[in-house]
Design a protein around this motif. Structure first.
Motif, PDB file in Angstrom:
ATOM      1  N   PHE A   1       0.862  -1.184   0.000  1.00 42.61           N
ATOM      2  CA  PHE A   1       0.000   0.000   0.000  1.00 42.61           C
ATOM      3  C   PHE A   1       0.895   1.229   0.000  1.00 42.61           C
ATOM      4  O   PHE A   1       1.628   1.470   0.963  1.00 42.61           O
ATOM      5  N   ILE A   2       0.857   1.999  -1.091  1.00 41.76           N
ATOM      6  CA  ILE A   2       1.670   3.209  -1.212  1.00 41.76           C
ATOM      7  C   ILE A   2       0.748   4.417  -1.239  1.00 41.76           C
ATOM      8  O   ILE A   2      -0.096   4.542  -2.126  1.00 41.76           O
ATOM      9  N   CYS A   3       0.899   5.301  -0.276  1.00 42.09           N
ATOM     10  CA  CYS A   3       0.115   6.534  -0.217  1.00 42.09           C
ATOM     11  C   CYS A   3       1.096   7.693  -0.100  1.00 42.09           C
ATOM     12  O   CYS A   3       1.650   7.940   0.974  1.00 42.09           O
ATOM     13  N   VAL A   4       1.344   8.375  -1.217  1.00 44.55           N
ATOM     14  CA  VAL A   4       2.316   9.463  -1.270  1.00 44.55           C
ATOM     15  C   VAL A   4       1.699  10.658  -1.987  1.00 44.55           C
ATOM     16  O   VAL A   4       0.677  10.535  -2.672  1.00 44.55           O
ATOM     17  N   GLY A   5       2.327  11.817  -1.858  1.00 43.51           N
ATOM     18  CA  GLY A   5       1.814  13.022  -2.491  1.00 43.51           C
ATOM     19  C   GLY A   5       1.868  12.953  -4.009  1.00 43.51           C
ATOM     20  O   GLY A   5       2.703  12.245  -4.587  1.00 43.51           O
ATOM     21  N   ARG A   6       0.979  13.691  -4.644  1.00 41.87           N
ATOM     22  CA  ARG A   6       0.911  13.712  -6.106  1.00 41.87           C
ATOM     23  C   ARG A   6       2.246  14.161  -6.698  1.00 41.87           C
ATOM     24  O   ARG A   6       2.841  15.134  -6.253  1.00 41.87           O
ATOM     25  N   GLY A   7       2.685  13.422  -7.710  1.00 42.93           N
ATOM     26  CA  GLY A   7       3.940  13.751  -8.378  1.00 42.93           C
ATOM     27  C   GLY A   7       5.109  12.914  -7.908  1.00 42.93           C
ATOM     28  O   GLY A   7       6.224  13.062  -8.425  1.00 42.93           O
ATOM     29  N   ALA A   8       4.886  12.015  -6.946  1.00 44.97           N
ATOM     30  CA  ALA A   8       5.988  11.204  -6.426  1.00 44.97           C
ATOM     31  C   ALA A   8       6.424  10.109  -7.389  1.00 44.97           C
ATOM     32  O   ALA A   8       7.527   9.561  -7.258  1.00 44.97           O
ATOM     33  N   GLY A   9       5.571   9.762  -8.358  1.00 47.90           N
ATOM     34  CA  GLY A   9       5.952   8.751  -9.339  1.00 47.90           C
ATOM     35  C   GLY A   9       5.339   7.391  -9.098  1.00 47.90           C
ATOM     36  O   GLY A   9       5.954   6.362  -9.393  1.00 47.90           O
ATOM     37  N   LYS A  10       4.112   7.365  -8.591  1.00 47.21           N
ATOM     38  CA  LYS A  10       3.449   6.091  -8.298  1.00 47.21           C
ATOM     39  C   LYS A  10       3.300   5.232  -9.556  1.00 47.21           C
ATOM     40  O   LYS A  10       3.524   4.028  -9.519  1.00 47.21           O
TER      41      LYS A  10
ATOM     42  N   PHE B   1       3.325   1.841   3.133  1.00 41.54           N
ATOM     43  CA  PHE B   1       4.306   2.899   2.880  1.00 41.54           C
ATOM     44  C   PHE B   1       3.544   4.208   2.726  1.00 41.54           C
ATOM     45  O   PHE B   1       2.902   4.463   1.706  1.00 41.54           O
ATOM     46  N   ILE B   2       3.593   5.042   3.753  1.00 38.13           N
ATOM     47  CA  ILE B   2       2.789   6.269   3.795  1.00 38.13           C
ATOM     48  C   ILE B   2       3.701   7.463   4.018  1.00 38.13           C
ATOM     49  O   ILE B   2       4.544   7.461   4.928  1.00 38.13           O
ATOM     50  N   CYS B   3       3.536   8.492   3.176  1.00 40.19           N
ATOM     51  CA  CYS B   3       4.297   9.729   3.311  1.00 40.19           C
ATOM     52  C   CYS B   3       3.312  10.890   3.409  1.00 40.19           C
ATOM     53  O   CYS B   3       2.459  11.052   2.530  1.00 40.19           O
ATOM     54  N   LYS B   4       3.440  11.704   4.430  1.00 34.42           N
ATOM     55  CA  LYS B   4       2.515  12.802   4.660  1.00 34.42           C
ATOM     56  C   LYS B   4       3.137  13.808   5.622  1.00 34.42           C
ATOM     57  O   LYS B   4       4.162  13.523   6.253  1.00 34.42           O
ATOM     58  N   LEU B   5       2.524  14.965   5.702  1.00 34.48           N
ATOM     59  CA  LEU B   5       2.924  15.898   6.746  1.00 34.48           C
ATOM     60  C   LEU B   5       2.488  15.355   8.100  1.00 34.48           C
ATOM     61  O   LEU B   5       1.462  14.693   8.223  1.00 34.48           O
TER      62      LEU B   5
ATOM     63  N   ASN C   1       6.269  13.844  -0.101  1.00 38.21           N
ATOM     64  CA  ASN C   1       6.718  13.418  -1.431  1.00 38.21           C
ATOM     65  C   ASN C   1       8.207  13.100  -1.378  1.00 38.21           C
ATOM     66  O   ASN C   1       9.047  13.988  -1.527  1.00 38.21           O
ATOM     67  N   PRO C   2       8.567  11.833  -1.187  1.00 31.14           N
ATOM     68  CA  PRO C   2       9.984  11.462  -1.044  1.00 31.14           C
ATOM     69  C   PRO C   2      10.789  11.624  -2.325  1.00 31.14           C
ATOM     70  O   PRO C   2      12.016  11.550  -2.292  1.00 31.14           O
TER      71      PRO C   2
ATOM     72  N   LYS D   1      -3.804  16.584  -1.962  1.00 29.39           N
ATOM     73  CA  LYS D   1      -3.062  15.847  -2.984  1.00 29.39           C
ATOM     74  C   LYS D   1      -1.551  15.998  -2.856  1.00 29.39           C
ATOM     75  O   LYS D   1      -0.809  15.026  -2.932  1.00 29.39           O
ATOM     76  N   ARG D   2      -1.091  17.232  -2.694  1.00 28.51           N
ATOM     77  CA  ARG D   2       0.356  17.456  -2.649  1.00 28.51           C
ATOM     78  C   ARG D   2       0.949  17.097  -1.290  1.00 28.51           C
ATOM     79  O   ARG D   2       2.016  16.496  -1.198  1.00 28.51           O
ATOM     80  N   MET D   3       0.257  17.502  -0.231  1.00 34.47           N
ATOM     81  CA  MET D   3       0.775  17.283   1.121  1.00 34.47           C
ATOM     82  C   MET D   3       0.241  16.005   1.757  1.00 34.47           C
ATOM     83  O   MET D   3       0.622  15.655   2.875  1.00 34.47           O
ATOM     84  N   ASN D   4      -0.668  15.334   1.069  1.00 31.85           N
ATOM     85  CA  ASN D   4      -1.242  14.079   1.561  1.00 31.85           C
ATOM     86  C   ASN D   4      -1.899  14.252   2.930  1.00 31.85           C
ATOM     87  O   ASN D   4      -1.953  13.312   3.731  1.00 31.85           O
ATOM     88  N   SER D   5      -2.384  15.459   3.185  1.00 31.04           N
ATOM     89  CA  SER D   5      -3.063  15.768   4.438  1.00 31.04           C
ATOM     90  C   SER D   5      -4.465  16.242   4.093  1.00 31.04           C
ATOM     91  O   SER D   5      -4.634  17.365   3.620  1.00 31.04           O
ATOM     92  N   PRO D   6      -5.476  15.382   4.250  1.00 28.65           N
ATOM     93  CA  PRO D   6      -6.809  15.687   3.731  1.00 28.65           C
ATOM     94  C   PRO D   6      -7.397  16.960   4.292  1.00 28.65           C
ATOM     95  O   PRO D   6      -7.388  17.196   5.490  1.00 28.65           O
ATOM     96  N   GLU D   7      -7.877  17.774   3.393  1.00 27.13           N
ATOM     97  CA  GLU D   7      -8.557  18.996   3.786  1.00 27.13           C
ATOM     98  C   GLU D   7      -9.549  19.315   2.686  1.00 27.13           C
ATOM     99  O   GLU D   7      -9.173  19.474   1.535  1.00 27.13           O
ATOM    100  N   SER D   8     -10.806  19.410   3.039  1.00 30.03           N
ATOM    101  CA  SER D   8     -11.831  19.661   2.043  1.00 30.03           C
ATOM    102  C   SER D   8     -11.752  21.088   1.539  1.00 30.03           C
ATOM    103  O   SER D   8     -11.100  21.942   2.125  1.00 30.03           O
ATOM    104  N   ASP D   9     -12.429  21.339   0.448  1.00 32.23           N
ATOM    105  CA  ASP D   9     -12.510  22.674  -0.134  1.00 32.23           C
ATOM    106  C   ASP D   9     -12.995  23.653   0.920  1.00 32.23           C
ATOM    107  O   ASP D   9     -14.061  23.478   1.502  1.00 32.23           O
TER     108      ASP D   9
END
Length: 558
Positions: A92-101, A256-260, A276-277, A309-317
């Motif tokens: 399970f890989i959860c990383v910020g957008r652009g990390a290359g999943k 494997f989780i990457c987040k603030l 985003n490693p 998406k970028r920081m992998n820290s959910p926050e709604s609009d």
């Protein structure tokens, strides 16, 4: 010969995490501890020669795997138990957008259908909710084959629909989510891309039913965080927390989780690597993220997307969310029912149509803390049921809702529940929408509640909702509301948007005043949250007596 010591590639990444060569989040540190412990205490080994053979395939790719990717790849594909089975068959890989999943997935899938894997007909299915997403990894591998046609065409056959290894007969294909029409096949491995888009498990179940018919079945889940709450992603993240904190065995799943670590870290660019490693190796991505951060600072609409998406820290609009995910999670704290008995309570009721959903709930208070106890009734003849993806049957089994097999929900059912549940409280006021009171008036009058005669029913207006909006906002921000673990209440809140109140003059907004609305009117119900809002309009009826001094409060006899 295989070694029972930790492979140097794996160890290199673990040491980098332990020494914090670059900033890493709590989950990465926990994972390093878990992997070290597994090699120290379990009878497992890494097939070093197999890993090195796999890594030679990088020569066909326009990129080299980064240390974090090799770490994941090695543990997922080259570490085995004493019985020969993969130690971590699920990744399970959860990383910020652009990390290359997708790049990672492309390499892993290419390796597993190659002759280096050595298992015949080890098919790989790439699954996603949309064809475009499902094709992303497939097309990456297709392009690799096209770019290296002179060297690879004697090993592979490929077209726009499937890629076949001519020696192993392994097939790579993409599959879109359509659980009603597709069975699971007989894959050796299944990929699920962008897990955050899955609201339930129907597609995952369909696409994994064929696993186990080939040796060494594997699953790979890749995702960023997203807006769908209480769905598949949140289930896996909750499981990850339990596993990484050592509260439960991993069951063969490598998280494997990457987040603030907290949202304040977004303001320190040096800490973005926590989410985003790959960021230090992608200067163009860093430049783009700096631009997005500038928009984030200005409060533009993409704020939620940047954090989620970028920081992998959910926050709604920020323009529509009732509150953020962390506050909803805090509201899942337990409700001390034994300490609340005898307290004053107010009741909120909400429904849109009597042949759809209806919710009633009790609001109680202990000092600054508020407690909410609710129940929902759902008409089996509701025309919206086919659209709803929420686990209604599961919630019914948990006692959170009652199915009504009738043409409509009889108000007597709701009132009977209020009487039964309210027998241990001192119920002072019942609140419901002004335009819906007529349907409940007779049933409520029978048990001593009426708007005119007894004056203990509050008819809630739009202005009343505007008045309590800032109170509710503060209540969530300070995490002073609890309704226990049920996910149904979180579903209701996530279905609701906060929005500027309309002025009487057409086309204008009442600046400074806010109200609530439905995000989507058919498949996302709000009744539970709006029942709480109704109750909040009469919470001044509650007192702040401490839990130890409740015996003298009267209990209303219905």
């Amino acid at each position: 010969m295989p070694t029972r010591t930790c492979n140097p590639h794996i160890l290199r990444y673990i040491k980098a995490v332990e020494q914090e060569v670059v900033p890493v989040c709590k989950e990465q540190k926990q994972l390093a501890v878990l992997v070290r412990k597994a090699f120290a205490e379990e009878d497992i080994w890494c097939d070093d020669a197999r890993l090195e053979r796999y890594l030679t395939l990088q020569k066909f790719f326009p990129f080299q795997l980064l240390d974090w990717e090799i770490f994941c790849f090695a543990l997922h594909n080259c570490v085995f138990r004493a019985d020969g089975m993969p130690r971590w068959p699920d990744l399970f890989i959860c990383v910020g957008r652009g990390a290359g999943k997708n790049g990672y997935l492309a390499f892993e899938d290419f390796a597993l259908i190659s002759h280096y894997h050595g298992i015949q007909r080890y098919d790989v299915d790439i699954c996603a909710n949309s064809e475009d997403q499902a094709r992303t990894t497939f097309d990456d591998i297709y392009d690799i084959l096209e770019d290296n046609k002179d060297r690879l065409e004697r090993f592979f056959y490929w077209n726009k629909e499937k890629i076949i290894n001519l020696k192993t007969k392994s097939v790579l294909r993409f599959r879109t989510s359509n659980a009603k029409t597709k069975d699971g096949g007989r894959p050796g491995k299944v990929d699920f891309d962008e897990v955050h888009e899955y609201e339930d498990y129907s597609n995952l179940d369909v696409f994994t039913t064929g696993l186990g018919k080939k040796p060494h079945p594997r699953r790979t889940f890749t995702t960023t965080n997203g807006k769908v709450r209480d769905g598949v992603l949140d289930d896996y993240l909750a499981q990850a927390t339990e596993v990484l904190e050592g509260n439960m065995p991993d069951g063969g799943m490598l998280f494997f989780i990457c987040k603030l670590d907290n949202k304040r870290e977004v303001h320190d660019e040096r800490l973005w690597i926590k989410a985003n490693p790959s960021l230090p190796f992608r200067p163009d991505l860093l430049e783009e993220m700096r631009k997005e951060y500038a928009d984030f600072q200005r409060g533009r609409k993409m704020t939620g997307a940047f954090m989620t998406k970028r920081m992998n820290s959910p926050e709604s609009d920020v323009e529509t969310a009732v509150t953020d995910f962390e506050n909803l999670r805090a509201a899942s704290r337990g409700v001390p029912l034994e300490l609340l008995a005898g307290r004053k309570a107010v009741v909120g009721i909400d429904f849109t149509k009597v042949n759809d959903f209806a919710t009633a709930g009790f609001l109680l208070r202990d000092g600054d803390m508020r407690y909410w106890i609710d129940h929902t009734w759902v008409c089996r003849h509701s025309k919206d049921l086919g659209r709803i993806k929420a686990p209604l049957d599961e919630w019914a089994a948990q006692g959170l809702l009652t199915w009504v097999d009738d043409v409509e929900i009889d108000p007597e059912l709701v009132v009977e529940w209020i009487v039964k549940t309210g027998s241990v409280y001192s119920v002072r006021q019942i609140a419901l929408d002004n335009f819906r009171y007529g349907i409940f008036a007779a049933a409520l009058r029978k048990v001593g509640f009426s708007a005119k005669e007894h004056k203990n029913v509050k008819l809630v207006s739009g202005r009343d909702v505007m008045k309590v909006h800032p109170i509710i906002e503060s209540m969530f921000l300070r995490q002073r509301i609890a309704w226990g673990d049920p996910t149904m209440m979180r579903w209701y809140v996530n279905n609701t948007k906060s929005m500027p109140a309309a002025r009487k003059t057409a086309g204008e907004t009442d600046l400074g005043n806010w109200t609530y609305g439905k995000i989507e009117g058919k498949s996302r119900k709000t009744d539970g949250f709006m029942a709480l809002v109704a109750a909040m309009t009469v919470e001044n009826e509650l007192d702040d007596a401490p839990a130890g001094n409740i015996s003298n409060l009267p209990v209303l006899a219905f």
